[in-house]
Write an enzyme that holds these catalytic residues in place. Sequence first.
Site, PDB file in Angstrom:
ATOM      1  N   CYS A   7       0.861  -1.173   0.000  1.00  6.02           N
ATOM      2  CA  CYS A   7       0.000   0.000   0.000  1.00  6.02           C
ATOM      3  C   CYS A   7       0.896   1.222   0.000  1.00  6.02           C
ATOM      4  O   CYS A   7       2.113   1.110   0.132  1.00  6.02           O
ATOM      5  CB  CYS A   7      -0.909   0.000   1.224  1.00  6.02           C
ATOM      6  SG  CYS A   7      -2.024  -1.427   1.302  1.00  6.02           S
ATOM      7  N   GLY A  33      -1.038   0.621  -5.076  1.00  3.35           N
ATOM      8  CA  GLY A  33      -2.342   0.045  -4.785  1.00  3.35           C
ATOM      9  C   GLY A  33      -3.429   0.746  -5.565  1.00  3.35           C
ATOM     10  O   GLY A  33      -3.493   1.978  -5.559  1.00  3.35           O
ATOM     11  N   ASN A 109       0.635   0.197   6.024  1.00  2.00           N
ATOM     12  CA  ASN A 109       1.259  -0.486   4.895  1.00  2.00           C
ATOM     13  C   ASN A 109       2.015  -1.676   5.437  1.00  2.00           C
ATOM     14  O   ASN A 109       2.921  -1.523   6.257  1.00  2.00           O
ATOM     15  CB  ASN A 109       2.214   0.472   4.168  1.00  2.00           C
ATOM     16  CG  ASN A 109       3.011  -0.221   3.080  1.00  2.00           C
ATOM     17  OD1 ASN A 109       2.600  -1.246   2.554  1.00  2.00           O
ATOM     18  ND2 ASN A 109       4.163   0.343   2.746  1.00  2.00           N
ATOM     19  N   GLY A 110       1.651  -2.891   4.983  1.00  2.00           N
ATOM     20  CA  GLY A 110       2.347  -4.079   5.439  1.00  2.00           C
ATOM     21  C   GLY A 110       1.385  -5.185   5.810  1.00  2.00           C
ATOM     22  O   GLY A 110       0.211  -5.180   5.448  1.00  2.00           O
ATOM     23  N   TYR A 252      10.864  -4.536  -8.076  1.00  2.00           N
ATOM     24  CA  TYR A 252       9.596  -4.382  -8.777  1.00  2.00           C
ATOM     25  C   TYR A 252       8.704  -3.257  -8.271  1.00  2.00           C
ATOM     26  O   TYR A 252       8.167  -2.490  -9.052  1.00  2.00           O
ATOM     27  CB  TYR A 252       8.827  -5.711  -8.669  1.00  2.00           C
ATOM     28  CG  TYR A 252       7.426  -5.687  -9.240  1.00  2.00           C
ATOM     29  CD1 TYR A 252       7.197  -5.917 -10.597  1.00  2.00           C
ATOM     30  CD2 TYR A 252       6.315  -5.446  -8.432  1.00  2.00           C
ATOM     31  CE1 TYR A 252       5.913  -5.909 -11.128  1.00  2.00           C
ATOM     32  CE2 TYR A 252       5.035  -5.433  -8.956  1.00  2.00           C
ATOM     33  CZ  TYR A 252       4.835  -5.663 -10.296  1.00  2.00           C
ATOM     34  OH  TYR A 252       3.568  -5.643 -10.811  1.00  2.00           O
ATOM     35  N   CYS A 392       5.228 -14.918   0.409  1.00  2.00           N
ATOM     36  CA  CYS A 392       5.595 -13.804   1.286  1.00  2.00           C
ATOM     37  C   CYS A 392       4.499 -13.603   2.321  1.00  2.00           C
ATOM     38  O   CYS A 392       3.313 -13.649   2.000  1.00  2.00           O
ATOM     39  CB  CYS A 392       5.763 -12.522   0.465  1.00  2.00           C
ATOM     40  SG  CYS A 392       6.077 -11.049   1.477  1.00  2.00           S
TER      41      CYS A 392
END
Length: 461
Positions: A7, A33, A109-110, A252, A392
């Site tokens: 995010c 996102g 975020n995460g 990426y 992940c």
Amino acid sequence: MKLGHYCGLFGVHGNADAASITYFGLQALQHRGQEGAGIATTDGGPIRVHADQGLVSDVFREKRTLELLTNPIAIGHVRYSTSGGSSSSCNVQPLYAHCGGIPVALAHNGDLTNKVQLRKRLENEGALFQTTMDSETILHLLAKAEGPDLELRLQSVLAELQGAYTLLLLTPDRLIAVRDPRGFRPLMMGRMGDATVFSSESCAFDLYDEIEDVREIEPGEIVSVSQSGTRSLRFGDPHTKRLSRCIFEQVYFARPDSKIFGRNVHRVRMEFGRQLAREHPVDADIVSAVPDSGNSASMGYSLESGIPLDRSFIKNHYIGRTFITPDPKTRSMKVKVKLNAVREVVEGKRVVVIDDSIIRGTTSLSRMAALKKAGAKEVHLRISCPPTRHPCYFGIDFPTQTELIAGKYSVAEIAKFLNVDSLGYLSEAGMLKCVDGERDSYCLACFNGEYPCATPAEIGE
């Protein structure tokens, strides 16, 4: 397959146009996102929040929406759902709640690896959840925490969290930024005149010439900004916990014009390409990228190998937002519409194709087939990271190991499946050489399965 992003966070404290600045900041972070977006603001009174599903431009399509958010303190969020479904507007951030009598808006975020365990405990204690996101767990913990001020209460909450997170919290009188002790996610801080600004990536700061004194929030740091000044606190012990910076930011996720973990992303990706050329040379006529993910690495490969760079694919930038399609035929057409092989470039040529990763392999298969159909004499695929063999748990939407093509097959078997003349991946050692990082300062778990902290299965979730 296109990877699910993390995010993106953006925040401003101390500027009358904070909502507008945050809006454009989120536009710059849209690549992180595309499922939802939101902004929360305050002027010391009530917190105003507007959030919904869709792109930033869709969510704030009406001019009046931003006007109603006009305040000097703001936080914003763009979302890709790594935790919690994407089908409900209640899962769009910033989230808003009263925590111990204090109004708080939160952007996260995460991904928390102990989210299930924490949620079960809180529900047993009577907590009522309004969303399916792990982010809401943080607000419930904060509501139960005790301490003389919000920052100290937050410290006790952070001690319970495991996994990856950067946070922006908004209260009526302050903006608080947090980065987890392992530093999985980037979070930047800068000055814009008298205002303080925060962003997941530095590219959002480049919109404004006056932003200066940019630095990374340190792993295990809390930065609290109010009218009385800026306060920095530490939590955890960064000297006893290894850093686990996500290497996929460099591979990426981050925009090429961002500076992540102290390095410009474009330059790092070019070095990936140069190292790839050293490790996997091949006699060929042209080097070409899968746009846009392979652009920087293909430049590096071309420079190092001396093979001319050309465009074997043209990308259609006007197909609109990506969404899940119901049948294989439609999915196949979407791939064809998105990228078209240029026959006049590849016909009769030996082509080196550079991409950043192969996940399931189905998208790569169609792209390589398009080159062969366009008349390429040979197709040599080069990937600017190691084989992605493991899922992940820290915020990337990697599938399970059985869905990852490199989790099931050898490099030779993948090459046969893709029908390419050769396939080469960048080595772990070569990748780390390009980022000037010690092995223990990056998370490489998706390549080697060596997770830097307990996974949900190990926690018992």
